[in-house]
Design a protein around this motif. Sequence first.
Motif, PDB file in Angstrom:
ATOM      1  N   LEU A 153       0.848  -1.188   0.000  1.00  0.00           N
ATOM      2  CA  LEU A 153       0.000   0.000   0.000  1.00  0.00           C
ATOM      3  C   LEU A 153       0.884   1.238   0.000  1.00  0.00           C
ATOM      4  N   THR A 154       0.554   2.185  -0.855  1.00  0.00           N
ATOM      5  CA  THR A 154       1.263   3.460  -0.884  1.00  0.00           C
ATOM      6  C   THR A 154       0.393   4.550  -0.292  1.00  0.00           C
ATOM      7  N   ILE A 155       0.939   5.254   0.677  1.00  0.00           N
ATOM      8  CA  ILE A 155       0.252   6.337   1.375  1.00  0.00           C
ATOM      9  C   ILE A 155       0.833   7.658   0.890  1.00  0.00           C
ATOM     10  N   GLN A 156      -0.053   8.590   0.571  1.00  0.00           N
ATOM     11  CA  GLN A 156       0.388   9.890   0.083  1.00  0.00           C
ATOM     12  C   GLN A 156       0.226  10.954   1.158  1.00  0.00           C
ATOM     13  N   CYS A 157       1.156  11.880   1.189  1.00  0.00           N
ATOM     14  CA  CYS A 157       1.108  13.008   2.106  1.00  0.00           C
ATOM     15  C   CYS A 157       1.320  14.291   1.306  1.00  0.00           C
ATOM     16  N   GLN A 158       0.365  15.194   1.406  1.00  0.00           N
ATOM     17  CA  GLN A 158       0.417  16.463   0.674  1.00  0.00           C
ATOM     18  C   GLN A 158       0.362  17.613   1.657  1.00  0.00           C
ATOM     19  N   VAL A 159       1.251  18.589   1.492  1.00  0.00           N
ATOM     20  CA  VAL A 159       1.276  19.764   2.357  1.00  0.00           C
ATOM     21  C   VAL A 159       0.954  20.980   1.508  1.00  0.00           C
TER      22      VAL A 159
END
Lengths: 113, 111
Positions: free
Chosen positions: A19-25
Amino acid sequence: SAVISQKPSRDICQRGTSLTIQCQVDSQVTMMFWYRQQPGQSLTLIATANQGSEATYESGFVIDKFPISRPNLTFSTLTVSNMSPEDSSIYLCSVKTSGSKINFGPGTRLLVL
Amino acid sequence: GIQVEQSPPDLILQEGANSTLRCNFSDSVNNLQWFHQNPWGQLINLFYIPSGTKQNGRLSATTVATERYSLLYISSSQTTDSGVYFCAAESSGAGSYQLTFGKGTKLSVIP
């Protein structure tokens, strides 16, 4: 302060998958981190995501299991590879904001069956 | 690495009561932060307080760096204060912002 979003917010996965988790700021940040919180436990730092170079992993965490990308100053991904039930946790992205505070995203709740 | 210990592990309060949460750390620090994790899992940064005293509404925190402890005060507690309070510290010799978290204090405020 920086607003952090994560995708997905939760997922149920089968063992052996990834599973790939994305983090956006919403603003450029220098320091970005990935933490894991196992059920009922405290937070443990997995790695520091470095822009333009390999992530820096903490003891007990390896790149093959938790590959991290940081293509720019607003985005990072964490992949949990070859998952087992022991990987069931909340995975949290965090950033250092101005004033030295550390702020966290809402987390990704992962259940591995 | 640095050790971070929090007490008490669990705390039950009647609404309106005051409380003090404690965080002891084993090394000198250049970074000490308090967080509140609400029942939905969201972590909120309450204070960045490597030394001194800060106040924010009903919450205040004091860190005595020379004696290696920090205190979080909650006054006139409300049910929305329920959750887990974490202290996190970075030792002076560690890399940038590599915080070590304590095990937390689970606070339950009952009406």
